[in-house]
Design a protein around this motif. Structure first.
Motif, PDB file in Angstrom:
ATOM      1  N   CYS A 264       0.837  -1.216  -0.036  1.00 58.36           N
ATOM      2  CA  CYS A 264       0.075   0.036  -0.075  1.00 58.36           C
ATOM      3  C   CYS A 264       1.055   1.137   0.069  1.00 58.36           C
ATOM      4  O   CYS A 264       1.890   1.485   0.830  1.00 58.36           O
TER       5      CYS A 264
ATOM      6  N   ARG B 140      -6.240  10.722   4.884  1.00 55.75           N
ATOM      7  CA  ARG B 140      -7.094   9.706   4.185  1.00 55.75           C
ATOM      8  C   ARG B 140      -7.291  10.356   2.823  1.00 55.75           C
ATOM      9  O   ARG B 140      -7.695   9.721   1.816  1.00 55.75           O
TER      10      ARG B 140
ATOM     11  N   GLN C 165      -5.099  -4.351  -0.283  1.00 53.19           N
ATOM     12  CA  GLN C 165      -5.361  -3.274   0.757  1.00 53.19           C
ATOM     13  C   GLN C 165      -6.246  -2.086   0.040  1.00 53.19           C
ATOM     14  O   GLN C 165      -6.791  -1.395   0.695  1.00 53.19           O
TER      15      GLN C 165
ATOM     16  N   HIS D 265     -10.468   1.887  -1.574  1.00 50.82           N
ATOM     17  CA  HIS D 265     -10.349   3.241  -0.898  1.00 50.82           C
ATOM     18  C   HIS D 265     -11.125   4.359  -1.578  1.00 50.82           C
ATOM     19  O   HIS D 265     -11.119   4.421  -2.659  1.00 50.82           O
TER      20      HIS D 265
ATOM     21  N   LYS E 197      -0.624   4.247   0.483  1.00 49.23           N
ATOM     22  CA  LYS E 197      -1.353   5.563   0.965  1.00 49.23           C
ATOM     23  C   LYS E 197      -0.925   6.012   2.168  1.00 49.23           C
ATOM     24  O   LYS E 197      -1.173   7.196   2.328  1.00 49.23           O
ATOM     25  N   PHE E 198      -0.362   5.683   3.009  1.00 54.50           N
ATOM     26  CA  PHE E 198       0.362   5.922   4.253  1.00 54.50           C
ATOM     27  C   PHE E 198      -0.519   6.901   5.271  1.00 54.50           C
ATOM     28  O   PHE E 198      -0.472   7.925   5.441  1.00 54.50           O
ATOM     29  N   CYS E 199      -1.816   6.050   5.324  1.00 57.17           N
ATOM     30  CA  CYS E 199      -2.707   6.674   6.271  1.00 57.17           C
ATOM     31  C   CYS E 199      -2.081   6.964   7.625  1.00 57.17           C
ATOM     32  O   CYS E 199      -0.934   5.997   8.159  1.00 57.17           O
TER      33      CYS E 199
ATOM     34  N   VAL F 105       0.268  -0.787   7.625  1.00 56.11           N
ATOM     35  CA  VAL F 105       0.451  -1.686   6.484  1.00 56.11           C
ATOM     36  C   VAL F 105       1.473  -1.395   5.805  1.00 56.11           C
ATOM     37  O   VAL F 105       2.359  -2.218   4.835  1.00 56.11           O
ATOM     38  N   PRO F 106       1.604  -0.196   5.077  1.00 60.28           N
ATOM     39  CA  PRO F 106       2.738   0.381   4.291  1.00 60.28           C
ATOM     40  C   PRO F 106       4.014  -0.082   4.682  1.00 60.28           C
ATOM     41  O   PRO F 106       4.845  -0.266   3.868  1.00 60.28           O
TER      42      PRO F 106
ATOM     43  N   TYR G 228      -2.476   6.552  10.666  1.00 65.02           N
ATOM     44  CA  TYR G 228      -2.486   5.609  11.856  1.00 65.02           C
ATOM     45  C   TYR G 228      -2.077   4.293  11.373  1.00 65.02           C
ATOM     46  O   TYR G 228      -2.011   3.364  12.347  1.00 65.02           O
ATOM     47  N   CYS G 229      -1.723   3.872  10.359  1.00 61.02           N
ATOM     48  CA  CYS G 229      -1.705   2.401   9.761  1.00 61.02           C
ATOM     49  C   CYS G 229      -0.218   2.024   9.546  1.00 61.02           C
ATOM     50  O   CYS G 229       0.445   2.648   8.770  1.00 61.02           O
TER      51      CYS G 229
HETATM   52 FE1  SF4 Z   1      -3.424   1.549   3.354  1.00 57.29          FE
HETATM   53 FE2  SF4 Z   1      -5.624   0.972   4.225  1.00 57.29          FE
HETATM   54 FE3  SF4 Z   1      -3.688   1.297   5.752  1.00 57.29          FE
HETATM   55 FE4  SF4 Z   1      -4.648   3.370   4.695  1.00 57.29          FE
HETATM   56  S1  SF4 Z   1      -5.501   2.061   6.071  1.00 57.29           S
HETATM   57  S2  SF4 Z   1      -2.302   2.965   4.783  1.00 57.29           S
HETATM   58  S3  SF4 Z   1      -5.092   2.492   2.672  1.00 57.29           S
HETATM   59  S4  SF4 Z   1      -3.695  -0.525   4.164  1.00 57.29           S
END
Ligand code: SF4
Ligand code: SAM
Length: 451
Positions: A164, A287, A208, A248, A166-168, A173-174, A170-171
């Motif tokens: 991913c 977001r 994602q 997204h 996007k680098f929200c 995942v990236p 709080y997240c």
């Molecule tokens: Fe990526 Fe979803 Fe995490 Fe945002 S919430 S960084 S879109 S995985």
């Protein structure tokens, strides 16, 4: 007899436990397939296994703690010669520190390295006590394998995009899954055709952020947009249902709704995580859309010719979320009319931008907001599910509840529809039958099979 003395029969067995999201569940199916193709045999208990693997989740603190609790519970087995491996997001997030925290672990690998699993297994078998797969987050390659060990014979996942970008704020995942990379649409379609040939009728495309799918086919003919890929998978002979997750809002295009219009096998359900109903909080979350832009996408769906069921994810108690912000989120529930909401208390995650944000919300207040939100949604859903009473809906048969004398089914909108069938009727799991809805509950429907 200690495990070491039992030879390769014992050491070539593995136990795998999976935590977290659908991506992890599907990664595990591919990991199992890879291990089996390397001569390993899956066993149902830690006791029977030579190699114990955890595919982990670090999206919230609680998920991460579970893994370390599990490892603590099992450290006694090290003396029996068992080897331990930590895979997935906790592995990537904590890296080699895991070897310090739990010295009996000898494999630590993030999901971006799974394609190198066969080599890692060779190192493990050679007695290497510190095998790692942690340096692949910048790769352009996906974990493609012909050895996926799917657990359900009718309904299966296909990953179309990994990572991913996007680098929200709080997240994790990236940071844990690495940069975004898509598979070619031809490779996805080949897998879909293979599954159809094996008898699968439902496919769920995973990523994602599936909307930022970019076919890496270059200029070659056959390069497809995400909506075109959706339509193409849904047109594979034998496939009756195609789902996709997660979308997204920023990248969600009208062409997806047009595809749902045009292709009946595309399920009439969209999971579109909003996270907050307040533009101010959305901005702090990075977001990349406002409440109004989100509602614009909802309006597209509501204008569709087929009724599209909408579900979402929400985080409550993000740093600085005021009561007024929270009320905006509650108002959004009513305005959209979601068919399902996955709600979470904000959990600060190391390495993410929001980790150091001020104005933390106390845990009791987060819990209060979560309960209010869930209660509000329950009442809304109780009312909205009523609209199905009297409708005839096709379900995929998922199983039987003997105690209740009911069959369990799932609708195209991804709703649970339990039903009774005339005496003597025996249904096969994975078959499709028409059902008339007689009763609605907040989270499921009840009906009678039409004969
Ligand atoms: Fe990526 Fe979803 Fe995490 Fe945002 S919430 S960084 S879109 S995985
Ligand atoms: N990529 C998807 C998206 O953008 O919606 C899903 C990501 S995540 C696996 C699933 C959900 O976990 C998110 O939608 C979000 O609601 C929640 N989540 C992610 N990070 C979180 C955090 N730090 N605290 C609480 N919930 C979080």
């Amino acid at each position: 007899m200690p495990a070491q003395e039992q030879g390769s029969e014992k050491t070539k067995t593995f136990y795998l436990e999976t935590f977290g999201c659908q991506m992890n569940a599907h990664d595990s199916e591919k990991v199992v397939g890879t291990l089996v193709s390397e001569g390993y045999r899956q066993v149902p208990t830690v006791e029977e296994a030579g190699l114990v693997l955890y595919n982990t989740c670090s999206i919230r603190d609680k998920a991460e703690q579970k893994v370390f609790n599990r490892l603590n519970d099992y450290k006694k087995y090290e003396k029996q010669g068992k080897k331990f491996g930590v895979l997935g997001c906790v592995a990537q997030q904590q890296g080699k520190e895991i070897f310090e925290k739990a010295p009996y672990v000898s494999l630590v690998a993030g999901s971006a390295s799974y394609r190198n699993l066969p080599q890692m297994l060779v190192q493990l078998e050679a007695g290497n006590r510190r095998v790692t797969g942690l340096d692949d987050r910048e790769t352009d390659e996906c974990f493609e394998t012909e050895f996926t060990a799917r657990t359900n014979p009718h309904r299966g996942y296909i990953t179309i995009i990994e990572g991913c970008d996007k680098f929200c704020s709080y997240c994790v995942v990236p940071f844990t899954r690495g940069k975004e990379r898509s598979r070619t649409s031809e490779s996805v379609l080949a897998e879909a055709r293979q599954m159809a040939a094996l008898g699968y009728t439902e496919i769920q495309l995973l990523g994602q952020n599936v909307n930022s799918y970019r076919d890496p086919a270059g200029d070659r003919a056959g390069k497809r947009s995400f909506a075109e890929l959706l339509a193409a998978v849904a047109q594979v002979e034998g496939i009756r249902r195609v789902r996709f997750t997660t979308s997204h809002p920023r990248d969600f295009g009208r062409d997806i709704i047009e595809a749902i219009h045009a292709v009946p096998a595309l399920c009439d359900h969209v999971h579109l995580p909003v996270q907050s109903g307040s533009t101010r909080v959305l901005d702090a979350m990075q977001r990349l859309y406002t409440r109004e832009q989100y509602l614009e996408r909802i309006a597209w769906m509501k204008a569709a010719r087929r009724e599209i069921s909408i579900t979402t994810d929400i985080i409550v108690g993000f740093p600085g979320e005021t009561e007024a912000d929270f009320q905006e989120t509650l108002g959004l529930l009513d305005e959209v009319g979601y068919d399902g909401v996955f709600a979470f208390k904000y959990s600060p995650r190391p390495n993410t931008p929001s980790f150091t944000m001020l104005d933390a919300i106390p845990d009791e207040e987060k819990s209060r907001r979560l309960n209010v939100l869930l209660e509000t949604q329950r009442a809304l859903q109780k009312a909205s599910y009523q609209k199905h009473v009297g409708q005839q809906i096709e379900v995929m048969v998922e199983g039987r509840n003997e105690a209740r004398q009911q069959w369990q089914g799932r609708t195209s909108q991804n709703k649970t529809l339990n039903f009774t069938a005339p005496e003597g009727v025996s249904l096969e799991q994975g078959s499709y039958v028409p059902v008339v809805v007689t009763t609605a509950f907040p989270n499921s429907l009840l009906g009678e099979m039409v004969v």
